[in-house]
Design an enzyme around this catalytic site. Structure first.
Site, PDB file in Angstrom:
ATOM      1  CB  CYS A 114     -60.405  13.395  -3.072  1.00  0.00           C
ATOM      2  SG  CYS A 114     -59.048  13.858  -1.994  1.00  0.00           S
ATOM      3  CG  HIS A 254     -58.683  12.223  -6.637  1.00  0.00           C
ATOM      4  ND1 HIS A 254     -58.419  13.569  -6.571  1.00  0.00           N
ATOM      5  CD2 HIS A 254     -58.276  11.707  -5.448  1.00  0.00           C
ATOM      6  CE1 HIS A 254     -57.879  13.849  -5.395  1.00  0.00           C
ATOM      7  NE2 HIS A 254     -57.779  12.741  -4.699  1.00  0.00           N
ATOM      8  CG  ASN A 284     -54.762  14.688  -3.469  1.00  0.00           C
ATOM      9  OD1 ASN A 284     -55.685  15.398  -3.884  1.00  0.00           O
ATOM     10  ND2 ASN A 284     -54.965  13.585  -2.761  1.00  0.00           N
TER      11      ASN A 284
HETATM   12  O1  UT7 Z   1     -56.972  11.836  -2.084  1.00  0.00           O
HETATM   13  C1  UT7 Z   1     -57.694  11.298  -1.035  1.00  0.00           C
HETATM   14  C2  UT7 Z   1     -57.454   9.865  -0.864  1.00  0.00           C
HETATM   15  N1  UT7 Z   1     -56.096   9.619  -0.491  1.00  0.00           N
HETATM   16  C3  UT7 Z   1     -55.422   8.682  -1.104  1.00  0.00           C
HETATM   17  O2  UT7 Z   1     -55.908   8.082  -2.025  1.00  0.00           O
HETATM   18  C4  UT7 Z   1     -54.043   8.354  -0.586  1.00  0.00           C
HETATM   19  C5  UT7 Z   1     -53.897   6.870  -0.436  1.00  0.00           C
HETATM   20  N2  UT7 Z   1     -52.625   6.464   0.121  1.00  0.00           N
HETATM   21  C6  UT7 Z   1     -51.443   6.595  -0.542  1.00  0.00           C
HETATM   22  O3  UT7 Z   1     -51.393   7.143  -1.634  1.00  0.00           O
HETATM   23  C7  UT7 Z   1     -50.221   5.966   0.069  1.00  0.00           C
HETATM   24  O4  UT7 Z   1     -50.605   5.146   1.126  1.00  0.00           O
HETATM   25  C8  UT7 Z   1     -49.167   6.995   0.584  1.00  0.00           C
HETATM   26  C9  UT7 Z   1     -48.517   7.691  -0.619  1.00  0.00           C
HETATM   27  C10 UT7 Z   1     -49.827   8.006   1.485  1.00  0.00           C
HETATM   28  C11 UT7 Z   1     -48.056   6.267   1.337  1.00  0.00           C
HETATM   29  O5  UT7 Z   1     -47.491   5.263   0.517  1.00  0.00           O
HETATM   30  P1  UT7 Z   1     -47.325   3.764   1.065  1.00  0.00           P
HETATM   31  O6  UT7 Z   1     -46.642   3.022   0.003  1.00  0.00           O
HETATM   32  O7  UT7 Z   1     -48.681   3.280   1.490  1.00  0.00           O
HETATM   33  O8  UT7 Z   1     -46.353   3.960   2.276  1.00  0.00           O
HETATM   34  P2  UT7 Z   1     -46.599   3.581   3.811  1.00  0.00           P
HETATM   35  O9  UT7 Z   1     -47.547   4.523   4.450  1.00  0.00           O
HETATM   36  O10 UT7 Z   1     -46.854   2.123   3.924  1.00  0.00           O
HETATM   37  O11 UT7 Z   1     -45.158   3.871   4.381  1.00  0.00           O
HETATM   38  C12 UT7 Z   1     -44.015   3.081   3.988  1.00  0.00           C
HETATM   39  C13 UT7 Z   1     -42.807   3.610   4.701  1.00  0.00           C
HETATM   40  C14 UT7 Z   1     -43.010   3.762   6.215  1.00  0.00           C
HETATM   41  O12 UT7 Z   1     -41.801   3.440   6.848  1.00  0.00           O
HETATM   42  P3  UT7 Z   1     -41.612   1.988   7.530  1.00  0.00           P
HETATM   43  O13 UT7 Z   1     -42.705   1.874   8.552  1.00  0.00           O
HETATM   44  O14 UT7 Z   1     -41.748   1.013   6.411  1.00  0.00           O
HETATM   45  O15 UT7 Z   1     -40.240   2.093   8.108  1.00  0.00           O
HETATM   46  C15 UT7 Z   1     -43.251   5.232   6.385  1.00  0.00           C
HETATM   47  O16 UT7 Z   1     -42.900   5.718   7.647  1.00  0.00           O
HETATM   48  O17 UT7 Z   1     -42.481   4.918   4.212  1.00  0.00           O
HETATM   49  C16 UT7 Z   1     -42.369   5.820   5.312  1.00  0.00           C
HETATM   50  N3  UT7 Z   1     -42.790   7.128   4.852  1.00  0.00           N
HETATM   51  C17 UT7 Z   1     -41.961   7.987   4.248  1.00  0.00           C
HETATM   52  N4  UT7 Z   1     -40.653   7.909   3.924  1.00  0.00           N
HETATM   53  C18 UT7 Z   1     -40.108   8.957   3.289  1.00  0.00           C
HETATM   54  C19 UT7 Z   1     -44.028   7.695   4.945  1.00  0.00           C
HETATM   55  N5  UT7 Z   1     -44.011   8.906   4.377  1.00  0.00           N
HETATM   56  C20 UT7 Z   1     -42.741   9.115   3.933  1.00  0.00           C
HETATM   57  C21 UT7 Z   1     -42.103  10.182   3.261  1.00  0.00           C
HETATM   58  N6  UT7 Z   1     -40.800  10.051   2.969  1.00  0.00           N
HETATM   59  N7  UT7 Z   1     -42.762  11.297   2.908  1.00  0.00           N
END
Ligand code: UT7
Length: 329
Positions: A114, A254, A284
């Site tokens: 990225c 980004h 993204n």
């Molecule tokens: O561009 C390159 C660099 N990349 C980034 O900068 C991305 C950085 N990371 C992020 O933007 C975020 O971490 C994400 C958007 C990828 C995820 O958001 P989060 O708030 O960190 O969510 P999480 O991974 O902690 O997941 C929270 C919950 C989990 O469920 P439990 O364990 O709390 O029951 C996940 O399984 O959300 C669940 N989850 C989803 N639910 C519905 C994960 N993906 C999804 C989804 N829909 N698509």
């Protein structure tokens, strides 16, 4: 003799026509518009059904050459940032030069995920500043759908296809790229990676069966590093160049996550109206996000505007570029 800066003298972009909305994704994986919107800010993304990264780049570059009145034969160098090249080799830059008729240029691909566009922009600027070249094309492009697993809801909702290109030319009026800070930390390689297809895990039945040719991300871990490092490096480049938030016309962040963008703007003391945001419509696009932002906002940019571009991505890689916009459109 006056110092030569590398100025962006034109920008163009391309996104495929087909739109994949959050509602469409909710029919494929266990997700919802509400989750995607609140966690990322994304409402929809573009999907390329046919063609490769070089085709996205070709559309962007053809638009760029046309609007800047540039003969493809006058282009000296093409640096193309991507993590989704057409092939492992030859480079997508080579393919693009052929397709766009930039046959006097040489070029190469640059992989910084990225952060690819700011790495490529800073690299391209060197060839202008030394006086060696007059026209350098810098491209940031990704066809992320070629490496997305539509069984993995944690990644497939985030990324989309698209890209853009800028022309760099010499400027002796103090406009153009003034500074950059680029960083990397390979210890982060485990948290955002396409595990197979390279020399460590060449393609095999096993790598395919284990879905190792897709993007894998530990979102929470990447998020923590992204928030801290993108905000810090953006503040650092302001301090280094004695810029206050009032001096900044635009932040070009980004587009990975609206929460990371907000944290960066807060750390810089910049209000939301100065932040370029198009994540809601493209998601993204990895190396494509920054030129796509410049393309979308080009008509609002004014000659002399102080602009900070910043990014964080796989590697880990991150950094910021400070430039003075060189033209009114
Ligand atoms: O561009 C390159 C660099 N990349 C980034 O900068 C991305 C950085 N990371 C992020 O933007 C975020 O971490 C994400 C958007 C990828 C995820 O958001 P989060 O708030 O960190 O969510 P999480 O991974 O902690 O997941 C929270 C919950 C989990 O469920 P439990 O364990 O709390 O029951 C996940 O399984 O959300 C669940 N989850 C989803 N639910 C519905 C994960 N993906 C999804 C989804 N829909 N698509």
């Amino acid at each position: 003799m006056k110092k030569i800066h590398a100025a962006i003298t034109g920008v163009s972009g391309f996104v495929p026509e087909h739109v994949l909305s959050n509602e469409d994704l909710a029919k494929i994986v266990d997700t919802s518009d509400e989750w995607i919107t609140t966690r990322t800010g994304i409402k929809e993304r573009r999907i390329m059904r046919e063609g490769a990264s070089s085709d996205i780049a070709l559309h962007a570059v053809q638009g760029l050459l046309k609007k800047t009145n540039t003969d493809p034969l006058d282009v000296d160098l093409v640096i193309l940032a991507t993590v989704t090249p057409d092939f492992p080799f030859p480079s997508t830059s080579n393919v693009l030069c052929d397709k766009a008729g930039m046959t006097n240029a040489w070029g190469f691909d640059l992989n910084a995920a990225c952060s690819g566009f700011i790495y490529a922009l800073s690299t391209g600027a060197q060839f202008i500043e030394t006086g060696r070249y007059k026209k350098v094309v810098v491209v940031g492009v990704d066809k992320m759908t070629s490496i997305l697993d539509y069984q993995d809801r944690t990644t497939c909702v985030i990324f989309g296809d698209g890209g853009g290109a800028v022309l760099l030319e010499p400027n002796e009026e103090g406009l153009g790229i003034h500074d950059f800070i680029l960083r990397s930390d390979g210890a982060g390689r485990h948290y955002l990676v396409q595990p197979a297809g390279g020399s460590l895990n060449p393609a095999s039945v096993e790598t395919v069966e284990n879905r190792m040719h897709y993007v894998k991300q530990e979102g929470k871990h990447v998020f923590k590093f992204a928030v801290t490092n993108m905000a810090e490096v953006s503040a650092e480049i302001m301090e280094k160049n004695q810029l206050t938030s009032d001096d900044i016309a635009w932040l070009v962040p980004h587009q990975a996550n609206l929460r990371i963008i907000d944290a960066t703007a807060d750390r810089m003391g910049i209000t939301k109206d100065k932040v370029m945001i198009n994540i809601q419509k493209y998601g993204n696009t990895t190396a494509g996000t920054l030129p796509l932002c410049l393309w979308d906002y080009e008509s609002q940019l004014k000659k002399g505007d102080n602009i900070i571009l910043s990014a964080f991505g796989g590697g880990f890689t991150w950094g910021a570029v400070y430039l003075k916009w060189a033209y009114n459109s």
